[in-house]
Design an enzyme around this catalytic site. Sequence first.
Site, PDB file in Angstrom:
ATOM      1  CD1 TRP A 183       3.358   0.989  -3.283  1.00 36.41           C
ATOM      2  CD2 TRP A 183       3.579  -1.201  -3.662  1.00 36.41           C
ATOM      3  NE1 TRP A 183       3.456   0.371  -2.058  1.00 36.41           N
ATOM      4  CE2 TRP A 183       3.593  -0.974  -2.262  1.00 36.41           C
ATOM      5  CE3 TRP A 183       3.700  -2.504  -4.141  1.00 36.41           C
ATOM      6  CZ2 TRP A 183       3.725  -2.009  -1.342  1.00 36.41           C
ATOM      7  CZ3 TRP A 183       3.825  -3.533  -3.227  1.00 36.41           C
ATOM      8  CH2 TRP A 183       3.839  -3.286  -1.842  1.00 36.41           C
ATOM      9  CG  ASP A 234      -0.248  -5.433  -7.523  1.00 34.63           C
ATOM     10  OD1 ASP A 234      -0.898  -6.098  -6.693  1.00 34.63           O
ATOM     11  OD2 ASP A 234       0.599  -4.578  -7.191  1.00 34.63           O
ATOM     12  CE  LYS A 272      -3.790  -1.390   0.987  1.00 34.01           C
ATOM     13  NZ  LYS A 272      -2.512  -2.104   0.758  1.00 34.01           N
TER      14      LYS A 272
END
Length: 398
Positions: free
Chosen positions: A128, A209, A244
């Site tokens: 990311w 993560d 999310k």
Amino acid sequence: MLEHIDAELEDPILKVMASFKASTVSHKLDLGIGVYRDSKGKTPIFKAVKEAELIIQMQETSKAYLGPVGDTQYTGLIHQLLFGQLDCPPDFFQIIQTPGGTGALRVAGEFLHSALPFATLWLSDPAWSTHKPIFSGAQLPTKEYRYFDHETRVLDFAAMCEDIAAIPTGDIVLLQSCGHNPSGCNLSYEQWLSVSQLMADRGLLPLLDLAYHGLDQGQILDLQSIKAIEAHHDEWLLCYSASKTFSLYNDRTGALAVRNRTIQNAHHALSLILNLVCANYYMPPAHGASVVRTILTSSDLTELWKHELEAARTRIIDCRKALIDALSSSGTDDYQFLERQEGMFAYLGLTEKELAWLREKHALYFGPGGRLNIAGLNPQSLPQISQALTELAKKKRG
């Protein structure tokens, strides 16, 4: 006094957002920002969230500070949601509420730099795009291990293991639990067990993560990484995002969990974390955690939330299949690797020149490296996207 500042925006995702916003082209499409979108291109609020907010509105009696740990009922529920499958007693964990998953990563970075001042954090290649600046800001040095074959555009597990086997003892390895961002390439449970054993043999500390729980293989299978790490490690960290999973993007709701070897170690770890939090944001915001707490303490709202999350996951799968079918119908086989990627992202491995061509000629705005938000697709946009990618494939072949 500040006139000497000449800094420019560095974050590549924010650059895409700014470029998209500045464009006046009517048919422009934002495919780069990593948020779930429905078939109308909107980021919906889950019905479970709206119902929880109504309950909170009726029952809330105070806006008092939560304290640096955050909402302790929320953190207890997060423990049950993520770690209830494990045999490890809850007292070996310390969990705090954080301002989003990004806040959890930053606190984790500062904690690790304080606890292990000579350690290096290893990130996947690709990672990311915000991972590196987060940890650099926490003074935690980073390096990369191979993860993705940039030629075939799929997971390179052999290279990953080869690199991890060479990482110095005492270093930290960040692993994305599911829905790898940006590659869309994930480990099987057997591969997770192998990596977990390899890291234990090398004396490496895992940092998980977890940002896309429930949107990859489902709410249970997306937690198999935790089970695999716990099988071989009695110390590890996990950063969690509710953005999310609960569709709480702008409420900035997350958590940092530290699994400790002893209960005494757990108390010491929490003290260090709270010292760092108090020197940073001091208290997390309350609303998002209140929503999650209200959902998870109601059997009806929990079932509604699970149903909505699974519906979002199913739509992502359908969108990927529709893209693959559209590209196949256009006569190109250059994107067959999309079938071996999964989750919310597809990773095309594009150069800056190719991304600029897609923006200028087709008004398509992808993320860094050609990261495509699969959830950003819909039947209206597919012809434009498949045509552009087919033209790009032909252009690359000459």
